[in-house]
Design an enzyme around this catalytic site. Structure first.
Site, PDB file in Angstrom:
ATOM      1  N   GLY A  45       0.784  -1.057   0.087  1.00 40.10           N
ATOM      2  CA  GLY A  45       0.129   0.033   0.010  1.00 40.10           C
ATOM      3  C   GLY A  45       0.759   1.340  -0.003  1.00 40.10           C
ATOM      4  N   CYS A  46       1.829   1.299   0.781  1.00 37.07           N
ATOM      5  CA  CYS A  46       2.740   2.320   0.871  1.00 37.07           C
ATOM      6  C   CYS A  46       3.588   2.710  -0.399  1.00 37.07           C
ATOM      7  CB  CYS A  46       3.879   2.243   2.028  1.00 37.07           C
ATOM      8  SG  CYS A  46       2.799   2.093   3.555  1.00 37.07           S
TER       9      CYS A  46
END
Length: 151
Positions: A45-46
């Site tokens: 996600g990051c």
């Protein structure tokens, strides 16, 4: 969690970036600044979020924005993350959580039924006077630049 809100003046902070340089809020006086917090460098996600911001960096700069990414990762981990994905913006290695606590993004989280304390994925848009103009607390990792630009 005592998170900064729209209209709050951001207290000056200083932290180390991925190269060990000290970065402060005062470095961005007179500029519009996007500060995005993410839980952990190099996680799916990051990575999606930071790569989306990288891919739209020129457009964000044309709108007058500078960017700062922040997590509690070490400078080495931030440096590896930045170099691997060629991010054109600085990543703060906020291991002591100074900046994280300044913005109030550390607090209880839930994941797969487990509760723990961690960094909430949030983005703050700060005007030239150092005042929070907008807070995005439901970040769309794959379309984050569009979320920022829609205002």
């Amino acid at each position: 969690m005592n998170t900064l809100k729209v209209g709050d003046t951001v207290p000056n902070f200083s932290s180390q970036d991925e190269n060990g340089n000290i970065v402060t809020l005062n470095d961005y006086k007179g500029k519009k600044l996007i500060v995005f917090f993410y839980p952990k460098a190099s996680t799916p996600g990051c990575t999606a979020e930071a790569c989306d911001l990288r891919d739209h960096y020129e457009v964000l700069q044309e709108k007058g924005y500078e960017l700062l990414g922040v997590s509690a990762d070490s400078a080495k981990r931030q440096s590896n993350f930045k170099n691997k994905y060629e991010f054109p913006f600085s990543l703060l290695a906020d291991e002591d959580k100074t900046v994280i606590n300044t913005f109030g993004v550390w607090g209880p989280k839930k994941f797969m039924g487990r509760e723990y304390d961690g960094i909430h994925r949030m983005t703050f848009i700060i005007n030239e006077q150092g005042v929070v103009e907008r807070v995005i607390d439901k970040v769309k990792t794959k379309a984050h630049a569009a979320q920022i630009l829609e205002a």
